[in-house]
Motif scaffolding. Sequence first.
Motif, PDB file in Angstrom:
ATOM      1  N   LYS A 387       0.673  -1.050   0.179  1.00 13.02           N
ATOM      2  CA  LYS A 387      -0.469   0.230  -0.166  1.00 13.02           C
ATOM      3  C   LYS A 387       1.240   1.113  -0.237  1.00 13.02           C
ATOM      4  O   LYS A 387       0.888   1.829  -0.574  1.00 13.02           O
ATOM      5  N   LEU A 388       2.250   1.206   0.509  1.00  8.50           N
ATOM      6  CA  LEU A 388       2.705   2.513   1.299  1.00  8.50           C
ATOM      7  C   LEU A 388       3.781   2.933  -0.575  1.00  8.50           C
ATOM      8  O   LEU A 388       3.872   3.547  -0.872  1.00  8.50           O
ATOM      9  N   ARG A 389       3.874   1.544  -1.654  1.00  6.23           N
ATOM     10  CA  ARG A 389       4.614   1.805  -2.410  1.00  6.23           C
ATOM     11  C   ARG A 389       3.420   2.203  -3.810  1.00  6.23           C
ATOM     12  O   ARG A 389       3.589   2.812  -4.265  1.00  6.23           O
ATOM     13  N   LEU A 390       2.320   1.516  -3.204  1.00  2.36           N
ATOM     14  CA  LEU A 390       0.873   1.996  -4.362  1.00  2.36           C
ATOM     15  C   LEU A 390       1.064   3.646  -4.260  1.00  2.36           C
ATOM     16  O   LEU A 390       0.310   5.060  -5.183  1.00  2.36           O
ATOM     17  N   GLY A 391       0.713   4.173  -2.562  1.00  2.00           N
ATOM     18  CA  GLY A 391       0.733   5.440  -2.081  1.00  2.00           C
ATOM     19  C   GLY A 391       1.636   6.171  -2.598  1.00  2.00           C
ATOM     20  O   GLY A 391       1.442   7.661  -3.411  1.00  2.00           O
ATOM     21  N   MET A 392       3.037   5.724  -2.472  1.00  2.00           N
ATOM     22  CA  MET A 392       3.916   7.108  -2.861  1.00  2.00           C
ATOM     23  C   MET A 392       4.108   6.879  -4.489  1.00  2.00           C
ATOM     24  O   MET A 392       4.429   7.668  -4.764  1.00  2.00           O
ATOM     25  N   ALA A 393       3.271   5.802  -5.768  1.00  2.00           N
ATOM     26  CA  ALA A 393       3.744   6.177  -6.836  1.00  2.00           C
ATOM     27  C   ALA A 393       2.692   7.158  -7.284  1.00  2.00           C
ATOM     28  O   ALA A 393       3.240   7.842  -8.042  1.00  2.00           O
ATOM     29  N   VAL A 394       1.595   6.794  -6.673  1.00  2.00           N
ATOM     30  CA  VAL A 394       0.610   8.000  -6.887  1.00  2.00           C
ATOM     31  C   VAL A 394       1.035   8.646  -6.762  1.00  2.00           C
ATOM     32  O   VAL A 394       0.210  10.508  -7.644  1.00  2.00           O
ATOM     33  N   LEU A 395       1.034   9.580  -5.552  1.00  2.00           N
ATOM     34  CA  LEU A 395       1.790  10.159  -5.180  1.00  2.00           C
ATOM     35  C   LEU A 395       2.903  11.680  -5.875  1.00  2.00           C
ATOM     36  O   LEU A 395       2.660  12.968  -6.561  1.00  2.00           O
TER      37      LEU A 395
END
Length: 506
Positions: A387-395
């Motif tokens: 989830k953190l990887r996904l959030g970092m990429a989206v941000l």
Amino acid sequence: MEVWADRLYACWQALWQRLSWQMLFVFGAGVFLWRTILLPMVADDYSYAFIWDGANAGNLMDGIGPRERINSLQDIFTSQLSHYFTWGGRVPALFAAQFFIWQSGEHGYLFDVFNFLFFILLVLVLFWLAAGRIESPGRSKAGLCWLFLGLFFALPSYIYTMLWMTGACVYLWTSVVVCAFLLPYAFSFAHGDFWQDKGWGCVISLFVLGLLAGWSMETVSMAAVFLTLAFLLLAYRQKKLRRWQVAGFCGLVMGALLLMLAPGNMERVRLMEELDPDYSMPPELLWTPVMFLYNFVEGFLPVFTGELPLLVPLLICLRYNLGSREEKRYMGLFTAASFLILAAMMFSPDFRAHGAYHSVIFLLVASTKALRIMLPWGAKKCAQFAKLRLGMAVLGFAALGLWLAATVICLIIETSYSQQWAAREQLIAQHRQDDPVVVPAIEIPWRLDKITGNRSVTETLLMFGGDLESNPKDNRSNVYAQYHGLKGIVIDKKIDWGKYGEANDW
């Protein structure tokens, strides 16, 4: 979900690795230069193109009489002497503004080049303050990107404070001077042996730089005194106090006193109450709940809302106890200086958002420092949680995409703005003998300012300086006509001041 998170994160990592720090720097600085060139002389620039006539209500009030154009350095000295005793004490910044207005005029590029250089210097000194040493921006590409994003999105009234001649000299240029003055104190805090055995050359240089930093703008001068005093006390406790530190602080305090105690400060308040009472708060409401509520809504809230993203790295470091004790103290000092400016502005009779410009500057230092501290910790967490990887990429994609899209829209608005002023000049040349000359009001294409907000020219900004006025005796139309030798000039549109807050029902 983990598969999609890994793919998106891998795409983001690939993009981020291909983006060099040089590409980010050239884009951020290049766009700034482009925008500086597009923006013409406007608003207070024309008022400060004349020798300040303090005996006759100065140059910024409506209905003023003929003024004499600045044609020499002696004229600027005369102007600033009058200004100091009848309007305000920001002498160094406004001396620079009047010099470049005189030398650059409406179509010169001298100011554009210097403003570009000061922007580059601002980015560098903020980066070095966050790093605690002088180093290449390539040492922290994320920190450099964060600075560009913060300067673009968080600063209040971007056009007024960064691109217009008078505004840039008062806000952007003073930020560079103050931050440059703070650099050796910050380096000494991080490395106790910094400038340990420097001679009288450094002592004198710091005194002069401190004088200019203190004699800049009221809020940043006060915050600089707070920060410098804190660094001095810490150095004294560690028995590492140096002569240059004391000399710099003495210059800073002297400059601050010259600024704060300028006779013109009180004279300006008296003139505003006498000649333009609708613009200023009535004396009986000063320092009452009405004033504080007005300042909170009109000034504090917009600035603080823009600063919220900058607080995220600081809150993460605080929540997860990241960084050493000294690093936390350092971030705390700059954060405190930022909020000190906001608190001080709450006691101002008129808290406009751009008055808290330097609050964002100091918070950017603390925020960038926190970002650099948390990045290794964040990388480890991203490796553990999808989830953190996904959030970092989206941000990451969202931040760069939003920066690019907002830049394009700002350039569309400002190119149209520049073209409308150029077309207006041709119309004026054809109707010079009219009394008054009537020109079309500036219009923002497709109302794009509703998207960009105060990142670019807005309808509200046009009312408060970005355009001429519908009454030839109002200040902006009056001084523009005097500058061009016209009998008078107005726009073909009646301004509804009440709609934009000029006529306040106190």
